[in-house]
Design a protein around this motif. Structure first.
Motif, PDB file in Angstrom:
ATOM      1  N   SER A  48       0.838  -1.202   0.000  1.00  0.00           N
ATOM      2  CA  SER A  48       0.000   0.000   0.000  1.00  0.00           C
ATOM      3  C   SER A  48       0.868   1.244   0.000  1.00  0.00           C
ATOM      4  O   SER A  48       0.532   2.246  -0.635  1.00  0.00           O
ATOM      5  CB  SER A  48      -0.909   0.003   1.230  1.00  0.00           C
ATOM      6  N   GLN A  80      -7.461   0.490   0.012  1.00  0.00           N
ATOM      7  CA  GLN A  80      -7.686  -0.688   0.845  1.00  0.00           C
ATOM      8  C   GLN A  80      -8.702  -0.372   1.938  1.00  0.00           C
ATOM      9  O   GLN A  80      -9.495  -1.199   2.324  1.00  0.00           O
ATOM     10  CB  GLN A  80      -6.346  -1.114   1.467  1.00  0.00           C
ATOM     11  N   ASP A  82      -6.038  -1.551  -4.582  1.00  0.00           N
ATOM     12  CA  ASP A  82      -5.445  -2.118  -3.376  1.00  0.00           C
ATOM     13  C   ASP A  82      -6.413  -3.122  -2.767  1.00  0.00           C
ATOM     14  O   ASP A  82      -7.345  -2.753  -2.051  1.00  0.00           O
ATOM     15  CB  ASP A  82      -5.099  -1.004  -2.382  1.00  0.00           C
ATOM     16  N   GLU A  83      -6.203  -4.371  -3.050  1.00  0.00           N
ATOM     17  CA  GLU A  83      -7.072  -5.453  -2.575  1.00  0.00           C
ATOM     18  C   GLU A  83      -8.543  -5.121  -2.775  1.00  0.00           C
ATOM     19  O   GLU A  83      -9.306  -5.059  -1.819  1.00  0.00           O
ATOM     20  CB  GLU A  83      -6.792  -5.749  -1.097  1.00  0.00           C
ATOM     21  N   GLY A  88      -3.065  -2.549   6.337  1.00  0.00           N
ATOM     22  CA  GLY A  88      -4.411  -3.116   6.411  1.00  0.00           C
ATOM     23  C   GLY A  88      -4.440  -4.478   7.085  1.00  0.00           C
ATOM     24  O   GLY A  88      -5.235  -4.727   7.991  1.00  0.00           O
TER      25      GLY A  88
HETATM   26 MG   LIG Z   1      -2.047  -2.628   2.329  1.00  0.00          MG
END
Ligand SMILES: [Mg+2]
Ligand SMILES: Nc1ncnc2c1ncn2[C@@H]1O[C@H](COP(=O)(O)OP(=O)(O)OP(=O)(O)O)[C@@H](O)[C@H]1O
Ligand SMILES: Nc1ncnc2c1ncn2[C@@H]1O[C@H](COP(=O)(O)OP(=O)(O)OP(=O)(O)O)[C@@H](O)[C@H]1O
Ligand SMILES: [Mg+2]
Lengths: 393, 354, 295, 282, 354
Positions: free
Chosen positions: B44, B83, B159-160, E137
């Motif tokens: 990230s 995220q 991001d994910e 995260g």
């Molecule tokens: Mg991350």
């Protein structure tokens, strides 16, 4: 031209009185810009005045009194109005003590408006009758009467515990106990020897004794609430200037019948005066200067003096005026004013900023008020404090 | 020069926490780059830096020909899915999606069309009037996606983006992303923990660990020829079995058992060298003969079953299709082809041979 | 490295530009005036400012003045109590109001209204209420509580506490509003997490909500502290510094001397001392607070 | 159990409400009495009847100088002054707070602490030099001079309030908006401001009240015909040597407080919860 | 009576948005219940209700013998992992984890031990002093987990606790959770979108859709005998192939092609009935003969490859192990056993036979 007038006559009778002046000026074709700021006996007004002067925007006239006039004049911001004074013969209609206050280096710089007498004793005759006491004329009598009132379950002295009221009481005690000469030496000339003399001890002792006859709830009380106590018969008497009369009258009381006005004990032959006056500031605009001079003349005119003082409860500053419309208390006051002016027992009120510069007056007031409020302080301490306060510059 | 070049980018927090330790990546226009790596490895952070939300402690970032290292985010023409979603809580879903377009002065009618398009694609048409606070986790994530997909940027950063969606939806979304990418050919950087996503979406995969890129190659490269033990273990589930041993004649001796290797491996690792013998669970099958072991655990996942087997060479996980008749405690024999073996140096953990 | 474009450079400077007017003006005025005041304090200014240098004479006078010492002591008592009680009460009210109370709007207005009233007149009402002969004491005695005593207003040793009462009365509503705004900004989900963790309502406030409102506390503290230090109207209206000068505070001291008594130099000296005192306490706090809040 | 809690909460709230209301009660009943009743009666006694004379007088006929038009003219002066003063100081405060939390630059915190320290400067220090400066720039005795002073003096507080509120807003929102292509001002207007209602309310209350109730600056910096309501009120209530009309004073005080109260009631509705619900996870 | 009984629970927002439409679930002490369902179906809402953070519009919730429907959360002795983490921003990681213990008056020494234990388990030992704002995260998610795992509650609620972790970590965490559960036997409700988690962790699975429980059974039940088309499609990735057709003699006719069925199926669906013919991708293989089709897409995921095949009966996805030699465009033949066929009613979409 236009006159901007800074004053602190804002409500009721005072405002009407000021309106009379406004009307006079308008009759002469000038316009009147009203700058009224009430509060704290003119404290706020003085603040405004200072910043106005600093910003280069002084009003034409401002309500300033006593030695402050000299201080302002020393800053070089006041105008010379000798021409008006000469034309209107102020020197002859004003008592010299008063006239001197209005002058700086021999020139008139201010016009006086009225005279308040400060050394009054206001009493409720009905209460006195009930207690079997009589309105005192000396301090000894005062304490006898007070004792009687106290026995009858009445608060003998109505007092408002604010520093200026404490100081007002002190001033009357000093005048009554010490006499005119002592008063002048101690509280006008601030003579150290006198301030440290034995008479001062006596004054302070008497002063403290007076406190013993006030109620414990006095601190912070406004003067008019104290007056109301007398009106209601909760209290027997009050030491206060002649503005107190307004309260009695507003409550529908008749002088001489429902309430008595008498000189404070031992001061029947003396008169502490509190003269309101307008200082005239230097102006640039010619038309405004003309208006300013007309204002000065109008202030001293008999018409205005009469209207104003009828509304305000005070007496005209001019000698020899017809007082037909005034009440008994005012007449008595005026008579004493004229008499004392002759006998040199007309003295400036120190508590109302007529006698000494504000810094010294303030310092003395602090000391007096502290003594009044602190039962622990000894007379000797108080005397030393007052004497050192008197040296404040 | 590529569409996105990241050159020796480092990031340090409060002086001594080194998050990125010199990242070099370069991708071509239209490429789809997958970033994978363990939690906390700096993925990230790297995306933030590409987007301009954070600036590198050192190094440069180029988009196209332009050095954007000190460019403001809004001038980079990037769309990103955070995220943490970062939805505008004061706007409803439609406004959230349209905001980026509005800021770029897209006319209202077009904005509405775009919103309708992505809402359909993400199956959130019925939520357009809701505020983020009244959405479920997965719905929020889809709105976050929608915000990026509504735009047509020079670079997409994800991001994910699918982590909170159910499997079915995830498959659908993956397909949508793939189609979209095939249509628009927008350069994309995509962080994911899902192996299927990584393998099916990416043109290239960068595997990061501890602020360093461990391997950067095509999905097939990464899966079939992992450069290090870390990459080999990281990609693939269950992870590759790693058996530490010593190279010996004809194979690797692990705990006294000789495991056969390919001739090339034998050449690469002279006998006596400490090596690691890697074997993917799905490459092993039960056979009549082979390495013997006892079943210690059976985990049926539906289409297949994970079997843990205790052998003389160590614990080995086997991934078998369908149900398994054997029981815990049964003895089985494991067999595999030497082609399936990965060999790594025991010290450097780097790949050996082949 | 490339040079950023003109537009980017503007964007870079924009935040500073936006801040600039406020800061430049504040600096000019605040620090300009502080300097000016500092100069006056070593001048011979009386009725109006003048610039004749007299050294530290005004400070000598100041520190010989009994009244100034009383004022400083009062400021200490007043600040501590006013800030302490004001914060506590304001926070309590905010928390109570935060309990989904039906009459929230009405109660909030009731707690806030004292702010709306100018002390020019409220002071009178308070004087009556606090006056033993007119107000509460009188009333309670009339109701039969003969021994009820509440005569702080007229007791030189206690009068400063009545100023605290009136000050708290006036300000805690605003403190309540500040805290309420803070409370309303807290993310609901962490409260839920705390409930799950088994925290009771008081614990949730004490351990979770209040600590995350640290910036709000900071705001509140600054507001109350500056009200306390500048409190002027309050004292003037309620006691005017009396009985005697028992309730004098530096602000009234300074005003009285600079404006009523024509001792501007002395007033300026008192203002300088006051600022220096405040600086000694506030500056380290400001520093640590702003540091720790940086995320 | 739950009911007991509620009962305690309401009990406490009620007791405090009484404490807060006591002076108001005194003022209200006094304003409804005539002077005779006030002189003669008890402080807390109910008025003999509903007598709104004092209110009428305070509004339109009480003397506050040579003019006897009550508070009315002052009221409108105050209105003309307060709206720009509050608007400007709040806007600047919000922008400053926004910059100080979301667009930090080197030294911004230091600048801010300097600014903040300034709030401790005694107001009285400002009076004389400020009048001199306003005199130089030609703003003395004017409503704009007064507005300028109020804005200057309010800036530190408004900045403080906003800064300390914005610190709690997730930075991610700003980042997302930057990526969406919004610039400095647009992020402020579209994202940050809509999330600021509670603190806007607080700032509004603070600034409105302070400026509306300010006397010292109002009396010193305003012109003869732009004097704010506190000056009128002061002139009504603060006479020291003439007859006091407490009923009119009290009525005037309440009239003077009406706009502020209105602000409290209206703005108070916006103390809302959950503005940032669903914004970020973490 | 079970450890947790949810009886006819309904939840309605603002009068007419019905989120839960009568949920009935009952699990025994020590059971591990998995909740799955599409995004937005009400899983988190149900958890909130169990935890007492939200109250049902109607219905009751019992924990053990106790009706807790109106009980405060703190009196329910529940530990929960929030989908949105909800970490305390003012506390560092260690304090976050210890808070629940502290509230329950656990002595300091024990708290510290518990923190150390879960930190180790979750691999966040090096982060204990950090505030949540300085975490990635996945690290935040692990702290959220840690907060729950530190305690020893009567009931665990997990809302997608591993969604942001990398595959490797997720496998490890899953194993940790499994072990923990085996050791403590704490009743648990676990929401996940990960099929492997669902199948390997759960004693029972509840599949929700649109506020209703569609099927409630063991993992094997759900996978092997899905009660409805929805469940069948939802579980398994890629999803089960669903071919709509008409029952005919010996099988089902889909687009003119006859697909064979089991005898039991033939009995359950009389000829002419509209039915759905379900076939899991992993049950199909390439053969020399069988249903012919053309490959339209190949998706290698590493261990296996997903192949989309266009056949006369419709598009079919096939999941094959390893690499596939065929190319897109090649024609292949698909074969499967009739045992692998799932049959559903064409109207009600309910399972038929077997
Ligand atoms: Mg991350
Ligand atoms: N305040 C609300 N008002 C209206 N609808 C709401 C509100 N809060 C949640 N919802 C709706 O309730 C439904 C269920 O939400 P919930 O969070 O329980 O879903 P979920 O099953 O956990 O989904 P996910 O897997 O995406 O987290 C969603 O469709 C959501 O949009
Ligand atoms: N403000 C900070 N101070 C110190 N360390 C930080 C800070 N912010 C993030 N980190 C650390 O930087 C590392 C990288 O974080 P990043 O968010 O990039 O991880 P990630 O690869 O995205 O992980 P995940 O998969 O868990 O999201 C983490 O170890 C995190 O703890
Ligand atoms: Mg959810």
């Amino acid at each position: 031209g236009e006159v901007e007038v800074l004053h602190w006559w804002t409500s009721g009778g005072e405002a009407k009185a000021a309106s009379a002046l406004k009307a006079t000026l308008q009759a002469k074709g000038h316009s009147w810009k009203d700058f009224a700021v009430a509060g704290g006996g003119g404290d706020s007004a003085m603040t405004v005045l200072k910043s106005r002067v600093v910003s280069g925007n002084a009003p034409a006239a401002a309500q300033i009194k006593g030695p402050s006039l000299q201080e302002w004049a020393a800053e070089g911001v006041l105008a010379n109005i000798d021409d008006v004074a000469k034309a209107e013969k102020w020197d002859s209609v004003l008592p010299p003590v008063v006239a001197n206050v209005m002058k700086y280096k021999g020139n008139y710089i201010a016009a006086p408006v009225n005279v308040h007498r400060v050394n009054w004793l206001w009493a409720n005759p009905e209460v006195f009758k009930k207690a079997g006491a009589k309105v005192p004329t000396t301090w000894d009598e005062f304490f006898v009467s007070a004792e009687a009132l106290k026995k009858a379950g009445i608060i003998p002295v109505a007092h408002g515990g604010q520093p200026w009221q404490d100081f007002t009481t002190f001033e009357s005690v000093a005048l009554g106990v010490g006499g005119t000469d002592f008063y002048k030496k101690a509280l006008v000339q601030l003579d150290q020897a006198t301030l440290k003399s034995a008479t001062m001890d006596k004054v302070l002792e008497t002063f403290r004794k007076v406190k013993g006859y006030t109620d414990k709830n006095a601190p912070g009380r406004d003067w008019n609430l104290a007056t109301a106590m007398v009106i209601k018969g909760e209290a027997g008497m009050q030491l206060m200037g002649d503005w107190a009369k307004g309260e009695f009258i507003a409550a529908g009381k008749v002088p001489g019948k429902d309430f008595t006005c008498a000189a404070a004990p031992g001061t029947a032959k003396a008169f502490t005066f509190n003269v309101d006056s307008f200082a005239m500031f230097k102006l640039k605009n010619e038309a405004n200067v003309k208006a300013q001079k007309d204002l000065a003349a109008a202030i001293m005119s008999t018409d205005f003096q009469e209207v104003f003082n009828l509304n305000k409860g005070s007496i005209p500053v001019r000698l020899n005026m017809d007082l037909a419309k005034f009440d008994d208390c005012a007449k008595l006051s005026s008579k004493d004013f004229v008499d004392t002016a002759k006998s040199a027992s007309l003295v400036p009120s120190v508590a109302h900023g007529m006698a000494v510069p504000s810094a010294a007056a303030g310092a003395i007031q602090d000391a007096v008020s502290q003594f009044w409020n602190s039962d622990k302080m000894s007379v000797a301490d108080a005397k030393a404090k007052i004497a050192s306060a008197a040296m404040t510059k | 020069m590529g569409a996105l070049s990241i050159r020796n980018v480092r990031k340090t927090y409060s002086g001594d926490i080194h998050i990125l330790k010199g990242i070099d990546l370069e991708i071509e226009k239209g490429e789809f780059l997958i970033l994978v790596g363990p939690s906390g490895c700096g993925k990230s952070t790297l995306l933030s830096m590409i987007a301009g939300l954070d600036s590198p402690t050192s190094g440069t970032i180029h988009i196209g020909e332009r050095d954007v290292t000190h460019e403001l985010p809004k001038n980079r023409d990037i769309a990103m899915v955070f995220q943490s979603y970062a939805l505008y809580p004061n706007m409803n879903v439609a406004e959230n999606i349209a905001f980026g377009l509005e800021m770029r002065k897209v006319p209202k009618a077009e904005r509405e069309k775009a919103v309708a398009r992505v809402a359909k694609m993400l199956q959130i048409e019925h939520l357009l009037e809701r505020k983020p606070g009244a959405l479920s986790g997965g719905q929020r994530q889809r709105v976050a996606m929608g915000r990026a997909l509504a735009r047509d940027p020079a670079l997409f950063l994800f991001d994910e983006p699918l982590s909170n969606l159910d499997a079915k939806l995830r498959v659908e979304m993956r397909a949508e992303i793939k189609q979209l990418h095939q249509r628009t050919k927008t350069t994309t950087v995509y962080v994911t923990h899902d192996q299927v996503e990584a393998m099916t979406l990416g043109d290239r995969i960068a595997v990061m660990q501890g602020g360093v890129v461990q391997q950067f190659g095509t999905p097939d490269d990464i899966y079939s020829r992992p450069a290090t033990v870390f990459v080999a273990e990281f990609i693939g589930s269950p992870a590759m079995n790693m058996l530490r041993g010593t190279a010996a004649a004809g194979g690797v001796s692990v705990g006294g058992t000789l495991l056969a290797t390919h001739a090339e491996h034998q050449a690469a690792a002279p006998a006596g060298r400490k090596v690691i013998y890697g074997l993917r669970p799905e490459k092993i099958s039960f056979a009549a003969s082979g390495l013997a072991g006892e079943i210690t655990m059976l985990e049926p996942t539906g289409p297949e079953t994970y079997v843990s087997v205790k052998t003389a060479a160590g614990a080995v996980v086997v991934r078998l299709a369908g149900h398994v008749a054997e029981q815990v405690g049964d003895t089985v024999h494991l067999s595999w082809s030497t082609d399936a073996v990965h060999l790594f140096d025991g010290e450097t953990e780097k790949r050996l041979g082949r | 490295m490339s040079t950023p474009s003109a537009a980017a450079r503007l964007d870079h400077w924009l935040p500073r530009l936006v801040l600039a007017p406020s800061f430049v003006l504040s600096f000019l005025f605040i620090y300009g005036l502080i300097a000016w005041n500092g100069y006056l304090s070593v001048s011979a200014s009386r009725l109006l400012p003048n610039y004749e240098f007299v050294g530290l004479q005004q400070y000598e006078i100041l520190f010989q003045s009994e009244r100034w010492m009383v004022a400083l002591k009062n400021l200490g008592i007043f600040s501590v109590l006013f800030i302490g009680i004001g914060m506590a009460l304001g926070l309590l009210l905010a928390i109570l109001l935060d309990q989904k109370i039906r009459a929230e709007g009405l109660l909030r207005t009731i707690y806030l209204y004292p702010m709306a009233l100018s002390f020019i007149v409220t002071g009178t009402a308070w004087k009556w209420i606090l006056n033993p002969g007119l107000g509460l004491e009188h009333l309670m005695q009339q109701w039969g509580f003969e021994n009820f005593r509440f005569d702080w207003l007229v007791d030189p040793d206690m009068a400063i506490y009545t100023v605290v009462i009136a000050g708290v009365w006036q300000s805690s509503g605003f403190v309540m509003a500040l805290f309420l705004a803070g409370l309303r900004g807290i993310d609901d989900s962490i409260i839920k997490a705390a409930q799950i963790d088994g925290a009771t309502l008081p614990q949730i406030y004490w351990r979770i909500i209040i600590p995350s409102m640290r910036p709000v506390f900071f705001s509140t503290l600054m507001v109350l502290a500056h009200i306390a230090i500048k409190s002027f109207d309050l004292v003037m209206a309620l006691t005017a510094g009396g009985p005697g000068f028992a309730t004098d505070v530096p602000a009234t001291f300074m005003y009285t001397h600079a404006f009523t008594r024509g001792q501007i130099g002395l007033g300026a000296a008192s203002a300088t001392v006051m600022l220096a005192t405040v600086a000694a306490i506030v500056v380290p706090y400001l520093y640590s607070e702003l540091r720790s809040q940086r995320r | 159990m739950k009911n007991v809690h509620r009962f305690i909460i309401f009990g406490l709230l009620g007791v405090f409400a009484l404490f807060f209301l006591l002076p108001f009660y005194v003022m209200l009943v006094t304003s409804l009495k005539d002077m005779g009743e006030i002189r003669g009666g008890s402080l807390l006694a109910l008025p003999a009847g509903l007598n709104f004379e004092a209110w009428g007088k305070a509004w339109s006929s009480a003397c506050t100088g040579t003019d006897c038009n009550g508070l009315q003219p002052f009221f409108w002066n105050s209105m003309a002054m307060i709206i720009p003063a509050v608007a400007i100081s709040t806007t600047l405060g919000a922008l400053n707070g926004y910059v100080l939390t979301k667009w930090r630059f080197k030294g911004s915190e230091l600048l801010f602490s300097f600014m903040l320290f300034g709030v401790f400067m005694p107001l009285q220090v400002v009076l004389l030099p400020m009048s001199q400066i306003l005199g130089w720039v030609g703003l003395s005795d004017s409503i704009w001079g007064l507005i300028t002073v109020h804005v200057l003096m309010g800036l530190a507080s408004t900045t403080l309030f906003f800064r300390n509120y914005y610190i709690g807003l997730p930075d991610e929102l700003i980042k997302a908006a930057m990526l969406d292509g919004a610039g400095f001002f647009r992020i402020f207007v579209r994202i940050v401001l809509p999330l600021s209602t509670p603190i806007l309310v607080v700032t509004l209350i603070w600034q409105f009240t302070n400026i509306w109730n300010d006397f010292l600056f109002g009396v010193v910096f305003s012109g003869a015909d732009s004097k704010p309501i506190t000056v009128g009120l002061n002139n009504l209530a603060n006479t020291s040597s003439s007859v006091k009309e407490y009923n009119v004073d009290m009525a005037a005080a309440m009239i003077a407080a009406l706009p502020t109260l209105l602000v409290y009631v209206v703005a108070g509705k916006y103390f809302v919860r959950g503005l940032t619900a669903g914004a970020v996870k973490g």
